[in-house]
Design an enzyme around this catalytic site. Sequence first.
Site, PDB file in Angstrom:
ATOM      1  N   HIS A 123       0.827  -1.180  -0.063  1.00 58.16           N
ATOM      2  CA  HIS A 123      -0.283  -0.025  -0.073  1.00 58.16           C
ATOM      3  C   HIS A 123       0.817   1.358   0.208  1.00 58.16           C
ATOM      4  O   HIS A 123       0.325   2.288  -0.613  1.00 58.16           O
ATOM      5  CB  HIS A 123      -0.859   0.007   1.197  1.00 58.16           C
ATOM      6  CG  HIS A 123      -1.958  -0.956   1.059  1.00 58.16           C
ATOM      7  ND1 HIS A 123      -2.017  -2.315   1.454  1.00 58.16           N
ATOM      8  CD2 HIS A 123      -3.290  -1.016   0.357  1.00 58.16           C
ATOM      9  CE1 HIS A 123      -3.082  -2.994   1.238  1.00 58.16           C
ATOM     10  NE2 HIS A 123      -3.802  -2.194   0.801  1.00 58.16           N
ATOM     11  N   GLU A 133      -4.400  -3.501  10.096  1.00 60.02           N
ATOM     12  CA  GLU A 133      -5.189  -3.982   9.121  1.00 60.02           C
ATOM     13  C   GLU A 133      -6.636  -4.136   9.546  1.00 60.02           C
ATOM     14  O   GLU A 133      -7.648  -3.556   9.034  1.00 60.02           O
ATOM     15  CB  GLU A 133      -4.860  -5.236   8.265  1.00 60.02           C
ATOM     16  CG  GLU A 133      -5.692  -5.425   7.311  1.00 60.02           C
ATOM     17  CD  GLU A 133      -4.904  -6.504   6.227  1.00 60.02           C
ATOM     18  OE1 GLU A 133      -5.543  -6.759   4.948  1.00 60.02           O
ATOM     19  OE2 GLU A 133      -4.050  -7.359   6.823  1.00 60.02           O
TER      20      GLU A 133
END
Length: 687
Positions: free
Chosen positions: A234, A346
């Site tokens: 990411h 996450e």
Amino acid sequence: MASQNLLKLYDRPTEPVFMPKGRDNTTFDIPQEFLSDRFKPLKNNLDNRFGSGKKIAVKKINLPDLSYPEQLGRRAQFSLFLPSHRAMAARLVEVFMGMRTLDDFLSASVLCRDRMNPYMYIYALSVAIIHRPDTQNLEVPSFAEVFPDKYMNSEIFARAKEESNIVPEEQREPLEIPRDYTASDLEIEHRVAYFREDVGINLHHWHWHLVYPFDGPRSVVMKDRRGELFYYMHQQIMARYNMERLCNNLARVKRLTHLREPLEQGYFPKLDSLVSSRVWPPRFANTKLSDIYREIDQIKFDLQDLERWRDRIFAAIHSGTVVDEQGQFIELTESRGIDILGNLLEASILSINRNLYGDLHNLGHVAIALCHDPEAKHLETFSIMGDPATAMRDPIFYRWHAFIDDIFAEHKNTLPRYTTQQLDFSGVRVTSVEIQTEGQNPKNRLSTFWQQNDINLSRGLDFSPRGPVFARFTHLQHRPFTYKIQVENSGGNKTGTCRIFIAPKFDERGLPMLFRDQKNLFVELDKFTVNLKGSKNTITRKSTESSVTIPFEKTFRNLDQGRPAEGEDLEQFNYCGCGWPQHMLVCKGNAEGFPCQLFVMISNFSDDKVDQTGTAPQCMDAVSYCGIRNQVYPDKRSMGYPFDRLPRARVDTLAQFLTPNMRVVDVTVQHTNTTVRPQDTQQAGRA
């Protein structure tokens, strides 16, 4: 083969399993007990109507209780970010993984297909195929073919049904998708829609989450450096996106740090769900986030929860320790801290303490995805931010992940800075670097343009006439290029790792970047092992060999056509699908030539190498972003090395950062506003 028969289940996902599948009209010969109550009385009639082609026998099997995943309606949307949906999918994955034989897996897959939500079913089936030892050689079909409604505007499907109903197969023409259909040039964010809405980029994000699910059987979720890879993949998306923004005279992304302020950016996705027959909800400009309380989705949380989890995570970073579920303090070490933090943020089932540190990343997605109807008063479903297959289309995705990336950076800034001894490779000196673009004379100039290609929609056009129907879309493309690197080695034979990155040279104001800012914008282009002999060495490497990308043909491949039977051709075909799309390796640039700096480093392989103990890899995914299946991550260094930490003292510019085993060269990325049609693609690559 039973394993190949599984792939038939991807064909026309909302049509009943007894209807013909694939180009050869294969049907599954299923026991009457497998039929839904609506079709059981029609068993003999169904066999006569649909059973004229090849038949696949399916044996009876008793499955564990599946009442929980069956709670999600057949025509509902499915979100991996919603805890209830995530748990339902995890249960289905667990059942598929638990089947002892391949035949049992096939039977379980057939039995579940018409009983489960199609989106959840295809997700769970894909995760199981990727992770079961007896199906790891299978290629999961492109998600854009199975559910094309997630990747192109809804208007195309009315035209596709008209084309398939009226025009014979051999006379059908591709249906062109406009390049600009979600907004006009009046919306400044639309300048980078070609990046956000790129089919290959969104497929990459979806497939990465198949390979690295955050819920499910622990054996499926637990992978080497999984949390760190969540961070790095990411972070690289953010670096690439910011580079595209600078190419288009836009500032870098503004982090979404204040959850109670209006969201300045609106987004209207222009997508319809072919499963639910519902329009994906838009988000109007200046919408505010709210507390979420939706009984229909079994979810309730406040914005204050997100803020509390954020503060606890920052406190853990600054103290250098996290608290596990037993109350023990775990140090965020130099080598393992980022991995612990990635799983915690996450948050996957590997989170060290989900009760304390919460579910910040996922429920942030949910808060944004449901901001238009936080209490389900209007019975609206979530927006595209609620689905990994579509989330990257929305500008707010990048604001949210800029915030998430900032948390990781906070941890990285606490780590010891690399010394010149840690960066240097004694006796190795990179003396020159250049890029040669195929078919062009000027060195160190990359060239981009627009290219059109086709996707076959027929696999996802349920209850329509058979035969191919193609959608033609336009995407960014670059001409192939080759690196030429000169290296001097004053010692004996050595092995090194060649690391290649690119970053913009100037900031939004046109000023040279300070290294502290520029290091966060370095995009990894390639990483590979090199053998250095004494004296001078010349290293050449093609852009198509990149360790971060998979070829265009693999991103959009049609698995029913062109598959080699055996040998080396099959080995080259066998990409499992995880990786950044090759056509988006290079930023768009601009007409004048966008100034960048290409960085090359040769690091000491003895400090990079890892001992591989797993089985030989079944496929050749892009290892930098996806790792190697069944093996440890193939680089001992921190992901993003050498740009993942603050620079040493008195290093303010990239030039001051360099050691002899590094080299920087100025390159430009020039964009030509021309569009190459599919039949001209090969010729354009040689032009």
